[in-house]
Design a protein around this motif. Structure first.
Motif, PDB file in Angstrom:
ATOM      1  N   PHE A  74       0.837  -1.122  -0.108  1.00 53.90           N
ATOM      2  CA  PHE A  74       0.009  -0.106   0.122  1.00 53.90           C
ATOM      3  C   PHE A  74       0.914   1.060  -0.137  1.00 53.90           C
ATOM      4  O   PHE A  74       1.783   1.616   0.928  1.00 53.90           O
ATOM      5  CB  PHE A  74      -1.069   0.124   1.209  1.00 53.90           C
ATOM      6  CG  PHE A  74      -1.930  -0.887   1.129  1.00 53.90           C
ATOM      7  CD1 PHE A  74      -3.046  -0.768   0.279  1.00 53.90           C
ATOM      8  CD2 PHE A  74      -2.215  -2.000   2.084  1.00 53.90           C
ATOM      9  CE1 PHE A  74      -4.128  -1.707   0.263  1.00 53.90           C
ATOM     10  CE2 PHE A  74      -3.385  -2.746   2.123  1.00 53.90           C
ATOM     11  CZ  PHE A  74      -4.314  -2.406   0.991  1.00 53.90           C
ATOM     12  N   GLY A  75       0.778   1.841  -1.129  1.00 53.62           N
ATOM     13  CA  GLY A  75       1.622   3.219  -1.252  1.00 53.62           C
ATOM     14  C   GLY A  75       2.935   2.762  -1.667  1.00 53.62           C
ATOM     15  O   GLY A  75       4.068   2.921  -1.213  1.00 53.62           O
ATOM     16  N   CYS A  76       2.977   2.171  -3.087  1.00 49.39           N
ATOM     17  CA  CYS A  76       4.337   1.551  -3.476  1.00 49.39           C
ATOM     18  C   CYS A  76       5.282   2.471  -4.071  1.00 49.39           C
ATOM     19  O   CYS A  76       6.354   2.268  -4.391  1.00 49.39           O
ATOM     20  CB  CYS A  76       3.672   0.454  -4.434  1.00 49.39           C
ATOM     21  SG  CYS A  76       3.130   1.159  -6.124  1.00 49.39           S
ATOM     22  N   PHE A 104      -0.659  -0.530  -4.783  1.00 52.12           N
ATOM     23  CA  PHE A 104      -1.568   0.451  -4.730  1.00 52.12           C
ATOM     24  C   PHE A 104      -0.843   1.861  -4.693  1.00 52.12           C
ATOM     25  O   PHE A 104       0.217   1.973  -3.903  1.00 52.12           O
ATOM     26  CB  PHE A 104      -2.550   0.285  -3.690  1.00 52.12           C
ATOM     27  CG  PHE A 104      -3.580  -0.642  -3.791  1.00 52.12           C
ATOM     28  CD1 PHE A 104      -3.466  -1.946  -3.336  1.00 52.12           C
ATOM     29  CD2 PHE A 104      -4.948  -0.363  -4.183  1.00 52.12           C
ATOM     30  CE1 PHE A 104      -4.229  -3.124  -3.656  1.00 52.12           C
ATOM     31  CE2 PHE A 104      -5.897  -1.237  -4.241  1.00 52.12           C
ATOM     32  CZ  PHE A 104      -5.501  -2.656  -3.971  1.00 52.12           C
ATOM     33  N   ASP A 105      -1.130   2.742  -5.409  1.00 55.40           N
ATOM     34  CA  ASP A 105      -0.528   4.145  -5.466  1.00 55.40           C
ATOM     35  C   ASP A 105      -1.402   4.988  -6.381  1.00 55.40           C
ATOM     36  O   ASP A 105      -1.982   4.424  -7.341  1.00 55.40           O
ATOM     37  CB  ASP A 105       0.845   4.166  -5.696  1.00 55.40           C
ATOM     38  CG  ASP A 105       1.536   5.185  -4.992  1.00 55.40           C
ATOM     39  OD1 ASP A 105       2.232   4.935  -4.300  1.00 55.40           O
ATOM     40  OD2 ASP A 105       1.310   6.452  -5.244  1.00 55.40           O
ATOM     41  N   THR A 106      -1.478   6.117  -6.096  1.00 54.58           N
ATOM     42  CA  THR A 106      -2.147   7.144  -6.893  1.00 54.58           C
ATOM     43  C   THR A 106      -1.062   7.370  -8.174  1.00 54.58           C
ATOM     44  O   THR A 106      -1.340   7.657  -9.198  1.00 54.58           O
ATOM     45  CB  THR A 106      -2.312   8.415  -6.405  1.00 54.58           C
ATOM     46  OG1 THR A 106      -1.081   8.927  -5.910  1.00 54.58           O
ATOM     47  CG2 THR A 106      -3.285   8.433  -5.138  1.00 54.58           C
ATOM     48  N   GLY A 160      -4.666   4.967  -8.507  1.00 52.47           N
ATOM     49  CA  GLY A 160      -5.780   5.689  -8.184  1.00 52.47           C
ATOM     50  C   GLY A 160      -5.705   5.925  -6.494  1.00 52.47           C
ATOM     51  O   GLY A 160      -4.878   5.150  -5.878  1.00 52.47           O
ATOM     52  N   ASP A 161      -6.653   6.520  -5.933  1.00 56.01           N
ATOM     53  CA  ASP A 161      -6.887   6.920  -4.582  1.00 56.01           C
ATOM     54  C   ASP A 161      -7.240   5.432  -3.841  1.00 56.01           C
ATOM     55  O   ASP A 161      -8.189   4.731  -4.360  1.00 56.01           O
ATOM     56  CB  ASP A 161      -7.902   8.028  -4.156  1.00 56.01           C
ATOM     57  CG  ASP A 161      -8.071   8.362  -3.045  1.00 56.01           C
ATOM     58  OD1 ASP A 161      -7.595   7.437  -2.098  1.00 56.01           O
ATOM     59  OD2 ASP A 161      -8.825   9.139  -2.690  1.00 56.01           O
ATOM     60  N   ALA A 162      -6.362   5.199  -3.319  1.00 59.48           N
ATOM     61  CA  ALA A 162      -6.476   3.576  -2.387  1.00 59.48           C
ATOM     62  C   ALA A 162      -7.766   3.602  -1.742  1.00 59.48           C
ATOM     63  O   ALA A 162      -8.508   2.434  -1.499  1.00 59.48           O
ATOM     64  CB  ALA A 162      -5.501   3.303  -1.996  1.00 59.48           C
ATOM     65  N   SER A 163      -8.163   4.722  -1.223  1.00 60.24           N
ATOM     66  CA  SER A 163      -9.524   4.762  -0.528  1.00 60.24           C
ATOM     67  C   SER A 163     -10.607   4.107  -1.231  1.00 60.24           C
ATOM     68  O   SER A 163     -11.646   3.827  -0.672  1.00 60.24           O
ATOM     69  CB  SER A 163      -9.843   6.123   0.080  1.00 60.24           C
ATOM     70  OG  SER A 163      -8.754   6.509   1.027  1.00 60.24           O
ATOM     71  N   PHE A 183       1.958  -1.217   4.872  1.00 60.77           N
ATOM     72  CA  PHE A 183       1.323   0.253   4.598  1.00 60.77           C
ATOM     73  C   PHE A 183       2.277   1.257   4.671  1.00 60.77           C
ATOM     74  O   PHE A 183       3.253   1.533   5.792  1.00 60.77           O
ATOM     75  CB  PHE A 183       0.462   0.697   5.902  1.00 60.77           C
ATOM     76  CG  PHE A 183      -0.811  -0.247   5.913  1.00 60.77           C
ATOM     77  CD1 PHE A 183      -1.756   0.415   5.314  1.00 60.77           C
ATOM     78  CD2 PHE A 183      -1.022  -1.654   6.262  1.00 60.77           C
ATOM     79  CE1 PHE A 183      -3.213  -0.261   4.931  1.00 60.77           C
ATOM     80  CE2 PHE A 183      -2.326  -2.306   6.101  1.00 60.77           C
ATOM     81  CZ  PHE A 183      -3.170  -1.561   5.734  1.00 60.77           C
ATOM     82  N   ASP A 184       2.265   1.897   3.555  1.00 59.02           N
ATOM     83  CA  ASP A 184       3.466   3.048   3.320  1.00 59.02           C
ATOM     84  C   ASP A 184       2.871   4.370   2.819  1.00 59.02           C
ATOM     85  O   ASP A 184       3.518   5.063   2.161  1.00 59.02           O
ATOM     86  CB  ASP A 184       4.646   2.715   2.965  1.00 59.02           C
ATOM     87  CG  ASP A 184       5.997   3.608   2.794  1.00 59.02           C
ATOM     88  OD1 ASP A 184       5.773   4.688   3.699  1.00 59.02           O
ATOM     89  OD2 ASP A 184       6.989   3.409   2.305  1.00 59.02           O
ATOM     90  N   PHE A 185       1.610   4.561   3.206  1.00 58.13           N
ATOM     91  CA  PHE A 185       1.153   5.814   2.511  1.00 58.13           C
ATOM     92  C   PHE A 185       1.398   7.030   3.439  1.00 58.13           C
ATOM     93  O   PHE A 185       1.262   8.332   2.805  1.00 58.13           O
ATOM     94  CB  PHE A 185      -0.574   5.813   2.742  1.00 58.13           C
ATOM     95  CG  PHE A 185      -1.064   4.961   1.872  1.00 58.13           C
ATOM     96  CD1 PHE A 185      -1.068   4.711   0.631  1.00 58.13           C
ATOM     97  CD2 PHE A 185      -2.124   3.681   2.519  1.00 58.13           C
ATOM     98  CE1 PHE A 185      -1.983   3.945  -0.346  1.00 58.13           C
ATOM     99  CE2 PHE A 185      -2.935   2.987   1.608  1.00 58.13           C
ATOM    100  CZ  PHE A 185      -2.649   2.807   0.461  1.00 58.13           C
TER     101      PHE A 185
HETATM  102  C1  SAM Z   1       6.253   7.378   1.587  1.00 63.65           C
HETATM  103  S1  SAM Z   1       5.716   7.208  -0.088  1.00 63.65           S
HETATM  104  C2  SAM Z   1       6.058   5.433  -0.565  1.00 63.65           C
HETATM  105  C3  SAM Z   1       7.213   4.970  -0.559  1.00 63.65           C
HETATM  106  C4  SAM Z   1       7.605   3.648  -0.965  1.00 63.65           C
HETATM  107  N1  SAM Z   1       6.526   2.494  -0.204  1.00 63.65           N
HETATM  108  C5  SAM Z   1       9.081   3.275  -0.778  1.00 63.65           C
HETATM  109  O1  SAM Z   1       9.100   2.170  -0.027  1.00 63.65           O
HETATM  110  O2  SAM Z   1       9.718   3.839  -1.287  1.00 63.65           O
HETATM  111  C6  SAM Z   1       3.961   7.553  -0.002  1.00 63.65           C
HETATM  112  C7  SAM Z   1       3.214   6.673  -1.188  1.00 63.65           C
HETATM  113  O3  SAM Z   1       2.019   6.863  -0.773  1.00 63.65           O
HETATM  114  C8  SAM Z   1       0.916   7.186  -1.941  1.00 63.65           C
HETATM  115  N2  SAM Z   1      -0.393   7.658  -1.421  1.00 63.65           N
HETATM  116  C9  SAM Z   1      -0.664   8.521  -0.798  1.00 63.65           C
HETATM  117  N3  SAM Z   1      -2.011   8.765  -0.581  1.00 63.65           N
HETATM  118  C10 SAM Z   1      -2.610   7.742  -1.633  1.00 63.65           C
HETATM  119  C11 SAM Z   1      -3.944   7.406  -1.562  1.00 63.65           C
HETATM  120  N4  SAM Z   1      -4.841   8.088  -1.238  1.00 63.65           N
HETATM  121  N5  SAM Z   1      -3.878   6.496  -2.605  1.00 63.65           N
HETATM  122  C12 SAM Z   1      -2.973   5.676  -3.180  1.00 63.65           C
HETATM  123  N6  SAM Z   1      -1.697   6.216  -2.695  1.00 63.65           N
HETATM  124  C13 SAM Z   1      -1.570   7.061  -2.042  1.00 63.65           C
HETATM  125  C14 SAM Z   1       1.792   8.293  -2.400  1.00 63.65           C
HETATM  126  O4  SAM Z   1       1.422   8.404  -3.866  1.00 63.65           O
HETATM  127  C15 SAM Z   1       3.307   7.964  -2.411  1.00 63.65           C
HETATM  128  O5  SAM Z   1       3.612   7.182  -3.506  1.00 63.65           O
END
Ligand code: SAM
Length: 251
Positions: A74-76, A104-106, A160-163, A183-185
């Motif tokens: 989550f938040g790749c 998942f990511d936007t 897209g927005d993972a929500s 989880f890394d959003f």
């Molecule tokens: C800190 S970064 C992730 C870093 C990554 N996991 C890594 O190991 O390098 C946070 C990520 O969450 C994504 N993100 C934030 N809100 C989001 C949402 N509502 N839906 C999908 N992705 C989201 C951002 O686009 C961003 O790529």
């Protein structure tokens, strides 16, 4: 391609670290190792910080070997963890064709902020280069081809927005059981929504990893966990490899 300096992100290192890293990046780009030996020697550029990330993902993956289900990143962002998970699958269970890795990511940075996030965090932080998901798709396809049964696609990128996208994903894939979710959003809303959405897809032994739990710069991640699963029900363990990463095991 968007230049990295235009992308807003939190940096925890000091000036010396930044200039040291710039030096290493220059060395990497000027690396005289021939192309056909580059991957064999890519470890030359792993620092304690980057190696600790690989080791932690490896630890999480090994923790779910006897647990049925998919792996979700989550938040790749650039997709490093997804790529490591696919490599781990190739090492530990190369014939597990139902161990899907889903990223998942936007691919446009933070979608929306909540009052529960730090005001310093902004919509669009951690964006990537335009169209990056296509590059990542090709990269993960190559990564998958390094292991057996590569004719079966076992990864998925959900843009897209993972929500919102998490609900469509689960509707389209009603058989989903989650073995590991990382989880890394960084921010509250998607962390809360995705935790809630997968809550009844977890089983005893499901592992949840968190990049920013207990991180003062990103309180939303901890608050989301507190509201969905509570903080006292499970033992929140820390990674032996770095200070910030945490995980818990559903029991
Ligand atoms: C800190 S970064 C992730 C870093 C990554 N996991 C890594 O190991 O390098 C946070 C990520 O969450 C994504 N993100 C934030 N809100 C989001 C949402 N509502 N839906 C999908 N992705 C989201 C951002 O686009 C961003 O790529």
């Amino acid at each position: 391609m968007k230049k990295i300096k235009e992308i807003r992100m939190i940096r925890y290192g000091n000036k010396q670290e930044s200039s040291r890293r710039e030096g290493m990046v220059t060395m990497l780009r000027a690396c005289p190792v021939p192309d056909d030996e580059l991957f064999l020697n890519i470890g030359m550029f792993l620092t304690p910080q980057t190696l600790s990330r690989v080791l932690f993902m490896d630890f999480l993956y090994r923790s779910i070997l006897n647990i049925q289900g998919v792996v979700i990143d989550f938040g790749c962002r650039w997709g490093q963890n997804s790529s490591i998970f696919i490599a781990c699958r190739g090492i530990y269970e190369p014939f597990n064709r139902i161990r899907k890795v889903i990223a998942f990511d936007t691919f446009q940075g933070h979608a929306r902020m909540s009052p529960k996030d730090k005001a310093t965090m902004k919509k669009g932080d951690y964006s990537v280069a335009a169209g990056y998901e296509k590059y990542l798709d090709s990269l993960l396809a190559y990564q998958e081809q390094e292991s057996p049964i590569s004719h079966v696609k076992k990864y998925e990128i959900v843009k897209g927005d993972a929500s919102k996208t998490i609900h469509k994903y689960l509707k389209d894939n009603p058989e989903t059981v989650v073995a590991l979710a990382y989880f890394d959003f960084d921010v509250y809303k998607p962390t809360y929504d995705c935790l809630l959405a997968i809550k009844d897809r977890m089983t005893k032994g499901t592992v949840l990893g968190f990049d920013e739990l207990i991180e003062p710069a990103c309180p939303g991640e901890t608050l989301a966990l507190k509201e969905v699963l509570g903080l006292s029900r499970y033992s929140i363990k820390r990674s032996q490899y770095n200070a910030r990463s945490s995980y818990l095991v559903i029991d």
